[in-house]
Each structure stands twice: as structure tokens, then as C-alpha cells.
Design a protein around this motif. Structure first.
Motif, PDB file in Angstrom:
ATOM      1  N   TYR A   1     -41.955  29.586 -13.530  1.00  0.00           N
ATOM      2  CA  TYR A   1     -41.098  28.417 -13.730  1.00  0.00           C
ATOM      3  C   TYR A   1     -41.800  27.376 -14.578  1.00  0.00           C
ATOM      4  O   TYR A   1     -41.222  26.838 -15.539  1.00  0.00           O
ATOM      5  N   LEU A   2     -43.047  27.051 -14.237  1.00  0.00           N
ATOM      6  CA  LEU A   2     -43.780  26.047 -15.019  1.00  0.00           C
ATOM      7  C   LEU A   2     -43.927  26.479 -16.473  1.00  0.00           C
ATOM      8  O   LEU A   2     -43.752  25.674 -17.389  1.00  0.00           O
ATOM      9  N   ALA A   3     -44.237  27.745 -16.682  1.00  0.00           N
ATOM     10  CA  ALA A   3     -44.378  28.234 -18.058  1.00  0.00           C
ATOM     11  C   ALA A   3     -43.062  28.118 -18.815  1.00  0.00           C
ATOM     12  O   ALA A   3     -43.028  27.690 -19.977  1.00  0.00           O
ATOM     13  N   ASN A   4     -41.970  28.488 -18.167  1.00  0.00           N
ATOM     14  CA  ASN A   4     -40.660  28.381 -18.819  1.00  0.00           C
ATOM     15  C   ASN A   4     -40.348  26.944 -19.215  1.00  0.00           C
ATOM     16  O   ASN A   4     -39.804  26.675 -20.293  1.00  0.00           O
ATOM     17  N   GLN A   5     -40.686  25.992 -18.332  1.00  0.00           N
ATOM     18  CA  GLN A   5     -40.379  24.595 -18.643  1.00  0.00           C
ATOM     19  C   GLN A   5     -41.243  24.068 -19.779  1.00  0.00           C
ATOM     20  O   GLN A   5     -40.772  23.313 -20.632  1.00  0.00           O
ATOM     21  N   LEU A   6     -42.510  24.449 -19.808  1.00  0.00           N
ATOM     22  CA  LEU A   6     -43.360  24.052 -20.923  1.00  0.00           C
ATOM     23  C   LEU A   6     -42.802  24.597 -22.238  1.00  0.00           C
ATOM     24  O   LEU A   6     -42.747  23.889 -23.253  1.00  0.00           O
ATOM     25  N   LEU A   7     -42.385  25.843 -22.226  1.00  0.00           N
ATOM     26  CA  LEU A   7     -41.782  26.428 -23.418  1.00  0.00           C
ATOM     27  C   LEU A   7     -40.475  25.718 -23.781  1.00  0.00           C
ATOM     28  O   LEU A   7     -40.176  25.499 -24.963  1.00  0.00           O
ATOM     29  N   ASN A   8     -39.683  25.357 -22.761  1.00  0.00           N
ATOM     30  CA  ASN A   8     -38.427  24.652 -23.028  1.00  0.00           C
ATOM     31  C   ASN A   8     -38.683  23.292 -23.676  1.00  0.00           C
ATOM     32  O   ASN A   8     -37.963  22.889 -24.594  1.00  0.00           O
ATOM     33  N   PHE A   9     -39.691  22.566 -23.191  1.00  0.00           N
ATOM     34  CA  PHE A   9     -40.026  21.283 -23.817  1.00  0.00           C
ATOM     35  C   PHE A   9     -40.510  21.487 -25.245  1.00  0.00           C
ATOM     36  O   PHE A   9     -40.096  20.776 -26.165  1.00  0.00           O
ATOM     37  N   ARG A  10     -41.390  22.450 -25.423  1.00  0.00           N
ATOM     38  CA  ARG A  10     -41.936  22.669 -26.763  1.00  0.00           C
ATOM     39  C   ARG A  10     -40.859  23.090 -27.754  1.00  0.00           C
ATOM     40  O   ARG A  10     -40.861  22.673 -28.921  1.00  0.00           O
ATOM     41  N   ASP A  11     -39.914  23.915 -27.284  1.00  0.00           N
ATOM     42  CA  ASP A  11     -38.931  24.503 -28.186  1.00  0.00           C
ATOM     43  C   ASP A  11     -37.604  23.752 -28.223  1.00  0.00           C
ATOM     44  O   ASP A  11     -36.659  24.208 -28.856  1.00  0.00           O
ATOM     45  N   GLY A  12     -37.526  22.601 -27.530  1.00  0.00           N
ATOM     46  CA  GLY A  12     -36.364  21.737 -27.671  1.00  0.00           C
ATOM     47  C   GLY A  12     -35.218  21.941 -26.709  1.00  0.00           C
ATOM     48  O   GLY A  12     -34.187  21.289 -26.839  1.00  0.00           O
ATOM     49  N   ARG A  13     -35.374  22.839 -25.731  1.00  0.00           N
ATOM     50  CA  ARG A  13     -34.300  23.007 -24.756  1.00  0.00           C
ATOM     51  C   ARG A  13     -34.299  21.878 -23.725  1.00  0.00           C
ATOM     52  O   ARG A  13     -33.284  21.629 -23.080  1.00  0.00           O
ATOM     53  N   ARG A  14     -35.432  21.254 -23.534  1.00  0.00           N
ATOM     54  CA  ARG A  14     -35.526  20.033 -22.734  1.00  0.00           C
ATOM     55  C   ARG A  14     -36.030  18.925 -23.648  1.00  0.00           C
ATOM     56  O   ARG A  14     -36.847  19.172 -24.544  1.00  0.00           O
TER      57      ARG A  14
ATOM     58  N   ARG B   1     -49.040  29.176 -20.781  1.00  0.00           N
ATOM     59  CA  ARG B   1     -49.025  29.976 -19.548  1.00  0.00           C
ATOM     60  C   ARG B   1     -50.308  29.768 -18.747  1.00  0.00           C
ATOM     61  O   ARG B   1     -50.283  29.765 -17.506  1.00  0.00           O
ATOM     62  N   GLU B   2     -51.438  29.582 -19.426  1.00  0.00           N
ATOM     63  CA  GLU B   2     -52.670  29.271 -18.711  1.00  0.00           C
ATOM     64  C   GLU B   2     -52.543  27.947 -17.967  1.00  0.00           C
ATOM     65  O   GLU B   2     -52.989  27.814 -16.819  1.00  0.00           O
ATOM     66  N   MET B   3     -51.952  26.962 -18.621  1.00  0.00           N
ATOM     67  CA  MET B   3     -51.733  25.681 -17.961  1.00  0.00           C
ATOM     68  C   MET B   3     -50.837  25.846 -16.741  1.00  0.00           C
ATOM     69  O   MET B   3     -51.111  25.296 -15.660  1.00  0.00           O
ATOM     70  N   ALA B   4     -49.758  26.616 -16.897  1.00  0.00           N
ATOM     71  CA  ALA B   4     -48.837  26.846 -15.784  1.00  0.00           C
ATOM     72  C   ALA B   4     -49.546  27.545 -14.626  1.00  0.00           C
ATOM     73  O   ALA B   4     -49.364  27.172 -13.453  1.00  0.00           O
ATOM     74  N   GLU B   5     -50.340  28.539 -14.929  1.00  0.00           N
ATOM     75  CA  GLU B   5     -51.040  29.268 -13.879  1.00  0.00           C
ATOM     76  C   GLU B   5     -52.045  28.378 -13.150  1.00  0.00           C
ATOM     77  O   GLU B   5     -52.254  28.505 -11.940  1.00  0.00           O
ATOM     78  N   HIS B   6     -52.659  27.458 -13.888  1.00  0.00           N
ATOM     79  CA  HIS B   6     -53.609  26.537 -13.258  1.00  0.00           C
ATOM     80  C   HIS B   6     -52.908  25.687 -12.201  1.00  0.00           C
ATOM     81  O   HIS B   6     -53.370  25.596 -11.048  1.00  0.00           O
ATOM     82  N   PHE B   7     -51.794  25.058 -12.564  1.00  0.00           N
ATOM     83  CA  PHE B   7     -51.105  24.200 -11.607  1.00  0.00           C
ATOM     84  C   PHE B   7     -50.458  25.010 -10.486  1.00  0.00           C
ATOM     85  O   PHE B   7     -50.409  24.561  -9.336  1.00  0.00           O
ATOM     86  N   ALA B   8     -49.945  26.200 -10.806  1.00  0.00           N
ATOM     87  CA  ALA B   8     -49.320  27.021  -9.780  1.00  0.00           C
ATOM     88  C   ALA B   8     -50.310  27.440  -8.702  1.00  0.00           C
ATOM     89  O   ALA B   8     -49.937  27.618  -7.527  1.00  0.00           O
TER      90      ALA B   8
END
Length: 250
Positions: free
Chosen positions: A75-88, A106-113
Motif C-alpha cells: 500500500y505504501l509503495a502504491n501511494q508513493l508511486l501515485n504521488f510521483r505519477d500524478g494520481r494523487r 519500495r525500499e522506503m515503503a518497506e522501511h516504514f511497513a
């Protein structure tokens, strides 16, 4: 807030701006490692995230920034990608990550997860009893007459999410929940098609959005907030970004 973020990141305006500079306090630019960085190495690299999301991603009392610690990595990875790519759309987030690669996000997402941190008690209810009951019914039962599924049908009975890609709904500020449902209603927040949350949010009235947000924000977080491994039944509708979850036949 944005000026503070720029101060943190000004020396690092290239692809790996969150990598060596924040870790060592210098402007040297290093390529991302081929394998995921250990938690101790990633923590200083994501300091910019904690400006808004609080120490270790625990969230802050401000009300508009969600907790990211312990959320499912997908989920975190998807949201980071969404922000970067303009969906959010949130300029501060885009500024931080617009040049980062899929792998680094994805590394950032895995760290927080991977952070296992206690949740604070919920705040007192911020709505009248009738509104809270309306919110509870929509969360737990949905509204079949309007084809609105219960929130628990996708986010889990404990509403702590489902690994790897479905987020929990508890431990989040009411104002954040309100704003995100509103963003889906107006198209400011989008996901990969089929965007099931947008479809659901558009059917909710403003009063229903407020009721759901108020009820969710007032609930304690069970089981340490850890996401479930699976849903007990198939999801009621197909949703983009969670293609690996079974969907009920219609």
C-alpha cells in the motif's frame, strides 16, 4: 512547511535526494544500493518524511497527515508511486519524490511497513451519537440498496488492513479521513483502474462522509494495528492495485 522540506532537501535535487545526503548531512550523491538498505541505514534517509508524518512515521496531532508506520508495504509503495505519477495531488509529496525510482520508493515503503510501534488511544468522539451510529453502520454493514459495500469487506474485520496492499482505516485523524474521501469524490485522488474507492466515495453524501470519518477516528486500534494476512471472504468488487486479492463473482 514546504520551506522546511526544501531546506532539508536543497543539496539533493537529483534522483536519490533522500539517500546519502540526509544520512550523512552532506550533498554527495550516491546511487541506490542494489539490495534493500538495513533499517538503521534507511532511517536517516527518510528524515524528510517525518517532518509531516511524525517521528518514525507515527503521525502528528495536526490532523491532516496520516500514520505510515506499520502500514502494508504494498500500500505504501502504491501511494508513493501515485504521488510521483500524478494520481494523487499534494505538492509537498511530489517535490520530495518526483525523481526517485520505483525500487527506491519500495525500499522506503518497506522501511516504514516494518516499524512495529504502539498506537495511542483514540481521541474522544467528534460527532453526535446519531452520526456515529450512521458511520458505524456504513463501515460494518454498507448499504446494499446503493451497492455500497461495508468497509470491513475490504479493509478487514479489525480494519487494520490486509497485507500486502490494503490499508487499515483505524489510527487515522478524522480530518485526514474526511479529506481523502472528499478527494476521491471530486477526482483529486485516484488509483489504478478500476478505482473502486472513487466509485464508493461518489455515492456517499457529505454527511455520510463525515459520519464514517468520525466513527473510524474514534475507534481503538486492535491487534497492534498489524494488517491481516488474508480476507475471510472475497472482496465485493475488483480494485486497482490489489489484483492478487480474490473478488466475488457477480
Amino acid at each position: 512547511m514546504i520551506d522546511r522540506l526544501r531546506h532539508l532537501l536543497r543539496p539533493l535535487a537529483v534522483v536519490f535526494c533522500l539517500s546519502a545526503g540526509l544520512a550523512a548531512g552532506v550533498g554527495a550523491q550516491q546511487p541506490a544500493p542494489a539490495t534493500a538498505a538495513p533499517a538503521a541505514a534507511m532511517a536517516p534517509r527518510v528524515l524528510a518524511c517525518t517532518v509531516c508524518h511524525g517521528k518514525e512515521g507515527r503521525a502528528t496531532p495536526d490532523g491532516y497527515f496520516p500514520r505510515i508506520a506499520g502500514k502494508p508495504a504494498g500500500y505504501l509503495a502504491n501511494q508513493l508511486l501515485n504521488f510521483r505519477d500524478g494520481r494523487r495531488s499534494y505538492p509537498q509529496m511530489t517535490y520530495l519524490i518526483e525523481h526517485l525510482t520505483d525500487g527506491y520508493l519500495r525500499e522506503m515503503a518497506e522501511h516504514f511497513a516494518a516499524l512495529d510501534l504502539p498506537y495511542p488511544p483514540p481521541p474522544p468522539p467528534q460527532a453526535p451519537p446519531a452520526a456515529l451510529e450512521q458511520g458505524r453502520k456504513l463501515v460494518q454493514q454498507g448499504d446494499a440498496a446503493r451497492n455500497i459495500p461495508a468497509c470491513v469487506a475490504c479493509h478487514g474485520a479489525a480494519m487494520t488492513g490486509v497485507a500486502p496492499s490494503i490499508p487499515g482505516l483505524l489510527g487515522l485523524p478524522r480530518d485526514y479521513l474526511n479529506s481523502q474521501l472528499g478527494a476521491w469524490k471530486t477526482g483529486q485522488r485516484r488509483a489504478h483502474a478500476p478505482d473502486c474507492m472513487a466509485d464508493i466515495a461518489r455515492q456517499l453524501t457529505p454527511d455520510e462522509v463525515s459520519a464514517v470519518s468520525a466513527w473510524l477516528a474514534a475507534q481503538p486500534v486492535a491487534a497492534g494495528g498489524k494488517p491481516a494476512r488474508t480476507l475471510p471472504a472475497a472482496m465485493p468488487a475488483r480494485c486497482g492495485g490489489v489484483a492478487d486479492v480474490p473478488v466475488a463473482a457477480h
